[in-house]
Design an enzyme around this catalytic site. Structure first.
Site, PDB file in Angstrom:
ATOM      1  N   THR A 553       0.817  -1.215   0.000  1.00 43.18           N
ATOM      2  CA  THR A 553       0.000   0.000   0.000  1.00 43.18           C
ATOM      3  C   THR A 553       0.850   1.264   0.000  1.00 43.18           C
ATOM      4  OG1 THR A 553      -0.174  -0.057   2.423  1.00 43.18           O
ATOM      5  CG2 THR A 553      -1.919  -1.129   1.169  1.00 43.18           C
ATOM      6  N   CYS A 554       2.077   1.175   0.518  1.00 43.58           N
ATOM      7  CA  CYS A 554       2.920   2.370   0.537  1.00 43.58           C
ATOM      8  C   CYS A 554       3.265   2.825  -0.874  1.00 43.58           C
ATOM      9  CB  CYS A 554       4.192   2.123   1.346  1.00 43.58           C
ATOM     10  SG  CYS A 554       5.160   0.706   0.806  1.00 43.58           S
ATOM     11  N   PHE A 555       3.253   1.886  -1.831  1.00 43.75           N
ATOM     12  CA  PHE A 555       3.540   2.236  -3.231  1.00 43.75           C
ATOM     13  C   PHE A 555       2.293   2.126  -4.112  1.00 43.75           C
ATOM     14  CE2 PHE A 555       7.663   0.800  -1.574  1.00 43.75           C
ATOM     15  CZ  PHE A 555       8.435   1.918  -1.860  1.00 43.75           C
TER      16      PHE A 555
END
EC number: 2.3.2.26
Length: 586
Positions: A553-555
């Site tokens: 989710t960070c990317f």
């Protein structure tokens, strides 16, 4: 005030306005305004002023039952007509510059019409009674207005400050983003500066995300907070994790921090019966709780500043306080109390409408609160415990009680949070938003996921491309097989938020991506020439039916195995998004 409670006068004045012609005689009013600079002294404007002032006094005292259910003096369709007329009238006075601008904007009729218009608009924001797009001005193109605003034209600037609702929300969001980008340019935080030393590097241990973030960022100067913040994570074994960046890893840190600090178990925030967040009155059990609130406000402000959508649903009354709207002379805490405590709102409404002797209810200007097993008495006024509630003072009582619960009880926590939030977000930028719109700015749009917009703005890795068989299957499944809830779960699985960005997926940072993977996350070393060729040419040793899709989710990255059957992809994707997991699910 006396005129406002005359049951005959207001209906007669309203009938007079309706009989003037279409839209309450708007054309006649505008023609009069165009005749002479002092035309506002015409008797018809005096009648309009009396109507607006009396109606303003009357409407702000109505509770929801009286306005929406009982229809005291006016029906809801009357409010729609009144607001439509006022919206167009006030707009035309400013935009067309029909008379000397200074004379118009300082006249009694302008102040009165705008005052009633704002009351009706704020009421609609809390509980809508108007049809969709009711407040927009349809005969003025947003692009024309925004161009005038960019040039600094006085009518356009004044309009945006006083009547922002007449411009579509999407245009105001664009204006907000322009404010942010201009400030970044002025401070030297442009894209070309991302590789410069003008950045803040912090190290965060996985087991102490909030503590380490607070220690290194709470006292960070405002300019540095608005600039580039780079994060290096330290894993559970005390080793540095690979990757330091200004996008993905920081987004992960921000989302993890916000998820933790807004968790009610930390007791900084509580949830209403509708699962909406607001500051906890017992947050003082946390050491340095006010400093923590300021830090939380900064982190949320940073998310909004960078356009990172976070799923943090706030109680409507708290959003109102974030915008400072509760300081308006027309604001009543009683109106928004149901968004905090529906049961108390119901009880206070019972007291307000009680036909008998309120003294029989045995109430005083005080309330008892159970705080961790200890009963604490709060007095609404000095000596309130000894002051009984009577028919003569019951209105004051219900307003004081609502004000205490919604504002006074959490005043310090709220002020600390807002201080942090507005330390990153300029207060002037928020003037163009209502409370529901601020929630959208924070958490994204409630609109259904636009699959085509998402597909147009998706990047592919590992050999996948827009016309790859598996990719075509995926978009077909999303568009035809998944319902609205499943589409939201899919978006949350990949981006951590179930709502799309306000300005479309072209504004999602980092961009939405899909990558072909053939190994588990712990064995994944990134794309290689071999893995890309295998993905591109659909080469595999066997169907990876034992693997599930995963995400980072960070990317905003979906890691999608190269399945051989569309039915397998549908089954695995549906299972993965329903499991409410993301990282390293295999």
């Amino acid at each position: 005030m006396g005129l406002s409670y005359n049951d005959v006068l207001l209906p007669i004045l309203w009938k007079f306005l309706v009989d003037l012609g279409p839209n309450c005689g708007l054309k006649s009013f505008l023609e009069l305004l165009s005749q002479a600079p002092n035309s506002t002294i015409h008797p018809v404007f005096s009648l309009l002023t009396v109507f607006c002032d009396a109606a303003s006094h009357f409407i702000i005292t109505l509770d929801d039952i009286e306005m929406y259910e009982q229809g005291r003096l006016f029906k809801l369709e009357d409010y729609v007509k009144i607001s439509e007329f006022l919206n167009c009238f006030v707009f035309r006075v400013i935009w067309n510059n029909l008379i000397d601008t200074t004379a118009a904007l300082t006249s009694d009729v302008f102040g009165s019409t705008r005052g009633l218009l704002n009351i009706l608009y704020e009421r609609d924001c809390r509980r809508s009674y108007t049809p969709p797009n009711h407040w927009l001005i349809r005969d003025v193109k947003p692009s024309v207005f925004m161009a005038e605003l960019e040039k600094g034209k006085k009518p356009a600037v004044f309009l945006m400050q006083r009547l922002p609702h007449i411009i579509p929300f999407s245009e105001r969001v664009k204006l907000f983003r322009r404010h942010v980008n201009k400030e970044k340019e002025a401070m030297g935080f442009t894209e070309s500066a991302c590789t410069s030393p003008q950045s803040t590097l912090i190290s965060v241990h996985r087991s102490r995300i909030v503590e380490d973030g607070y220690r290194q960022l709470a006292q960070l100067p405002t300019k540095s907070m608005k600039g580039l913040i780079r994060v290096k994570f330290i894993n559970e074994q005390g080793l540095d994790e690979a990757g330091i960046d200004q996008d993905g890893v920081f987004k992960e840190f921000l989302e993890e921090t916000i998820s933790l600090v807004f968790d009610p178990s930390l007791n900084l925030f509580k949830v209403t019966s509708e699962q909406k967040l607001y500051p906890s009155s017992t947050s003082y059990i946390q050491e340095n709780h006010l400093s923590l609130f300021e830090f939380v406000g900064k982190m949320l402000g940073k998310a909004v500043y960078e356009g990172i959508v976070v799923e943090v649903p706030f109680a409507p009354f708290f959003l109102t306080q974030m915008l400072g709207h509760q300081q308006s002379a027309t604001y009543s805490s009683l109106d928004e109390l149901p968004s905090l405590d529906p049961e108390l709102a119901k009880n206070l409404s019972y007291v307000k409408h009680y036909d008998g002797d309120v003294d029989d209810l045995g109430l005083t200007f005080s309330l008892d609160e159970d705080i961790m097993g200890r009963v604490e008495t709060h007095e609404l006024v000095p000596g309130g415990k000894a002051i009984p509630v009577t028919n003569e003072n019951k209105i004051r009582y219900v307003h004081l009680m609502a004000h205490f619960r919604m504002y006074k009880q959490i005043k310090d926590q709220t002020q600390a949070f807002i201080r942090g939030f507005k330390g990153v977000i300029n207060s002037d930028w928020l003037l163009i938003l209502s409370a529901p719109e601020l929630q959208k700015l924070i958490s994204g749009d409630n609109a259904e996921l636009d699959i085509q917009d998402l597909r147009r703005n998706t990047q592919y890795y590992g050999g996948y491309h827009n016309n790859h068989k598996v990719i075509n299957w995926m978009w077909d499944i999303l568009g035809k097989d998944f319902n609205r809830e499943e589409k939201g779960l899919f978006l949350k699985f990949v981006t951590s938020c179930s709502k799309p960005p306000l300005l479309g997926f072209s504004n999602l940072e980092p961009p939405f991506s899909v990558r072909c993977v053939e190994v588990s996350d712990d064995q994944d070393t990134g794309d290689t020439v071999g893995s890309v060729l295998k993905g591109f040419f659909n080469i595999r040793k066997r169907d990876p039916v034992g693997r599930l899709p995963t995400s980072s989710t960070c990317f905003n990255l979906l890691k999608l195995p190269n399945y051989q059957k569309k039915s397998t992809l549908r089954e695995k994707l549906r299972y993965a998004i329903s499991s409410n997991t993301g990282f390293e699910l295999s």
